[in-house]
Design a protein around this motif. Structure first.
Motif, mmCIF file in Angstrom:
data_model
loop_
_atom_site.group_PDB
_atom_site.id
_atom_site.type_symbol
_atom_site.label_atom_id
_atom_site.label_comp_id
_atom_site.label_asym_id
_atom_site.label_seq_id
_atom_site.Cartn_x
_atom_site.Cartn_y
_atom_site.Cartn_z
ATOM 1 N N ALA A 127 8.932 20.314 19.423
ATOM 2 C CA ALA A 127 8.316 19.192 18.711
ATOM 3 C C ALA A 127 7.081 19.640 17.933
ATOM 4 C CB ALA A 127 7.945 18.088 19.709
ATOM 5 N N VAL A 128 6.262 20.472 18.543
ATOM 6 C CA VAL A 128 5.054 20.951 17.864
ATOM 7 C C VAL A 128 5.422 21.737 16.610
ATOM 8 C CG1 VAL A 128 3.100 22.535 18.051
ATOM 9 C CG2 VAL A 128 3.573 20.914 19.897
ATOM 10 N N LYS A 129 6.493 22.529 16.693
ATOM 11 C CA LYS A 129 6.942 23.294 15.526
ATOM 12 C C LYS A 129 7.414 22.373 14.406
ATOM 13 C CE LYS A 129 8.522 27.404 18.074
ATOM 14 N NZ LYS A 129 9.731 28.177 18.483
ATOM 15 N N ARG A 130 7.905 21.186 14.799
ATOM 16 C CA ARG A 130 8.506 20.278 13.823
ATOM 17 C C ARG A 130 7.701 18.991 13.680
ATOM 18 N NH1 ARG A 130 14.073 19.379 16.372
ATOM 19 N NH2 ARG A 130 14.061 17.739 14.830
ATOM 20 N N VAL A 131 6.398 19.080 13.900
ATOM 21 C CA VAL A 131 5.565 17.877 13.880
ATOM 22 C C VAL A 131 5.667 17.136 12.555
ATOM 23 C CG1 VAL A 131 3.516 19.135 13.091
ATOM 24 C CG2 VAL A 131 3.247 16.985 14.368
ATOM 25 N N ASP A 133 -3.737 2.308 23.058
ATOM 26 C CA ASP A 133 -4.553 3.518 23.178
ATOM 27 C C ASP A 133 -3.927 4.703 22.454
ATOM 28 O OD1 ASP A 133 -6.372 2.116 24.681
ATOM 29 O OD2 ASP A 133 -5.574 2.784 26.614
ATOM 30 N N ASP A 134 -2.621 4.626 22.244
ATOM 31 C CA ASP A 134 -1.919 5.738 21.600
ATOM 32 C C ASP A 134 -1.998 5.690 20.076
ATOM 33 O OD1 ASP A 134 -1.037 6.712 24.075
ATOM 34 O OD2 ASP A 134 0.732 5.415 24.040
ATOM 35 N N LEU A 135 -2.368 4.562 19.525
ATOM 36 C CA LEU A 135 -2.279 4.381 18.077
ATOM 37 C C LEU A 135 -3.075 5.405 17.263
ATOM 38 C CD1 LEU A 135 -2.253 0.488 17.786
ATOM 39 C CD2 LEU A 135 -0.332 2.082 17.642
ATOM 40 N N PRO A 136 -4.325 5.737 17.665
ATOM 41 C CA PRO A 136 -5.044 6.762 16.889
ATOM 42 C C PRO A 136 -4.311 8.104 16.882
ATOM 43 C CG PRO A 136 -6.570 5.537 18.273
ATOM 44 C CD PRO A 136 -5.186 5.144 18.706
ATOM 45 N N LEU A 137 -3.741 8.473 18.038
ATOM 46 C CA LEU A 137 -2.976 9.723 18.103
ATOM 47 C C LEU A 137 -1.748 9.652 17.212
ATOM 48 C CD1 LEU A 137 -2.933 10.878 21.848
ATOM 49 C CD2 LEU A 137 -3.992 12.028 19.902
ATOM 50 N N ILE A 138 -1.064 8.526 17.254
ATOM 51 C CA ILE A 138 0.160 8.368 16.467
ATOM 52 C C ILE A 138 -0.138 8.497 14.977
ATOM 53 C CG2 ILE A 138 1.952 6.715 15.794
ATOM 54 C CD1 ILE A 138 1.966 5.754 18.697
ATOM 55 N N GLN A 139 -1.267 7.931 14.548
ATOM 56 C CA GLN A 139 -1.644 8.046 13.141
ATOM 57 C C GLN A 139 -1.827 9.514 12.756
ATOM 58 O OE1 GLN A 139 -1.720 5.773 10.788
ATOM 59 N NE2 GLN A 139 -1.125 4.132 12.192
ATOM 60 N N GLY A 189 0.953 14.927 10.547
ATOM 61 C CA GLY A 189 1.307 16.317 10.822
ATOM 62 C C GLY A 189 0.335 17.059 11.708
ATOM 63 N N ASP A 190 -0.443 16.339 12.512
ATOM 64 C CA ASP A 190 -1.445 16.959 13.385
ATOM 65 C C ASP A 190 -0.779 17.429 14.687
ATOM 66 O OD1 ASP A 190 -3.541 17.528 15.184
ATOM 67 O OD2 ASP A 190 -4.872 16.092 14.198
ATOM 68 N N ALA A 191 -0.600 18.753 14.822
ATOM 69 C CA ALA A 191 0.071 19.308 15.999
ATOM 70 C C ALA A 191 -0.768 19.147 17.258
ATOM 71 C CB ALA A 191 0.397 20.783 15.763
ATOM 72 N N VAL A 192 -2.077 19.203 17.121
ATOM 73 C CA VAL A 192 -2.957 19.036 18.291
ATOM 74 C C VAL A 192 -2.824 17.626 18.848
ATOM 75 C CG1 VAL A 192 -5.342 19.031 19.097
ATOM 76 C CG2 VAL A 192 -4.581 20.791 17.495
ATOM 77 N N ALA A 193 -2.769 16.646 17.962
ATOM 78 C CA ALA A 193 -2.591 15.260 18.405
ATOM 79 C C ALA A 193 -1.243 15.086 19.085
ATOM 80 C CB ALA A 193 -2.705 14.311 17.202
ATOM 81 N N LEU A 194 -0.215 15.744 18.550
ATOM 82 C CA LEU A 194 1.109 15.656 19.173
ATOM 83 C C LEU A 194 1.086 16.260 20.570
ATOM 84 C CD1 LEU A 194 4.108 15.009 19.129
ATOM 85 C CD2 LEU A 194 4.497 17.186 17.954
ATOM 86 N N ALA A 195 0.422 17.405 20.729
ATOM 87 C CA ALA A 195 0.342 18.048 22.047
ATOM 88 C C ALA A 195 -0.359 17.128 23.050
ATOM 89 C CB ALA A 195 -0.400 19.375 21.929
ATOM 90 N N GLU A 196 -1.409 16.443 22.600
ATOM 91 C CA GLU A 196 -2.110 15.505 23.488
ATOM 92 C C GLU A 196 -1.213 14.321 23.842
ATOM 93 O OE1 GLU A 196 -6.090 12.649 23.568
ATOM 94 O OE2 GLU A 196 -5.960 14.307 22.124
ATOM 95 N N PHE A 197 -0.461 13.839 22.861
ATOM 96 C CA PHE A 197 0.463 12.717 23.089
ATOM 97 C C PHE A 197 1.531 13.117 24.106
ATOM 98 C CE2 PHE A 197 4.221 10.150 22.030
ATOM 99 C CZ PHE A 197 3.678 8.875 22.024
#
Length: 201
Positions: A61-65, A5-11, A16-24
């Motif tokens: 982490a978000v700053k360094r995505v 389920d995490d794979l789409p977010l990881i991609q 460099g998607d900070a929003v996806a990182l925040a959700e992860f």
């Protein structure tokens, strides 16, 4: 710690998607809190909350995505560990560093082991150690991950928290003599894994 389920977010994170990182981060929050809680000693736990560490790590982490690795969860754990180390230095820095560097009966006198111990202290207490570009420090951190949990815990208690063998014995439920043997064998194992490039200090 990744499931399908995490794979789409990881991609997206890899792009460099900070929003996806925040959700992860939000998805893995419970696991990250558990990881941080295991890193905190009783002294530091009285001063900081795991939630605060995870929050600081999340902001970092978000700053360094753009630096996120193939394993975002492992990367987040390393940032959390960095924040824990920073907190140790902030609250106990001078006291713990001095204790860790003392030459005492708890440490093997062998000069090769002393060199490994010095590198271990530097690797665990330097604010930039987790992301250090110094090859020796990176190698130390990698080798530590290969040790059995008990050996790694004993080394961290001795060199990060600055505990003596008696205090470590109480934490691990062992005798002082058994802890001294454990520390000696752990340092010898590190020496073997690191090879001859670690010079005595």
């Amino acid at each position: 710690m990744t499931d399908s389920d995490d794979l789409p977010l990881i991609q997206k994170i890899r792009q460099g998607d900070a929003v996806a990182l925040a959700e992860f981060v939000q998805r893995k929050r419970t696991a990250l809190l558990g990881f941080v809680d295991r890193q905190l000693g009783p002294g530091l736990r009285r001063k900081v909350d795991p939630e605060d560490i995870v929050q600081e790590a999340s902001v970092e982490a978000v700053k360094r995505v753009d630096q996120a690795f193939d394993d975002p969860f492992g990367w987040l754990c390393r940032i959390c560990e960095q924040k824990v180390i920073d907190a140790y230095r902030r609250f106990f820095g001078a006291e713990k560093r001095n204790a860790a560097r003392e030459v005492s009966a708890d440490e093997p006198a062998d000069s090769q082991h002393a060199g490994v111990a010095g590198l271990l202290v530097d690797s665990l207490t330097s604010p930039s150690a987790v992301f250090s570009r110094d090859a020796k420090h990176l190698r130390m951190l990698q080798v530590l991950e290969t040790l059995p949990d008990e050996q790694r815990d004993a080394l961290k208690l001795r060199y990060l928290e600055g505990l003596d063998s008696k205090a470590i014995a109480e934490r691990l439920g062992k005798s002082g003599g058994a802890v001294r043997v454990l520390l000696s064998r752990s340092l010898a194992r590190l020496q073997d894994l690191l090879g001859p490039d670690v010079a005595p200090r």
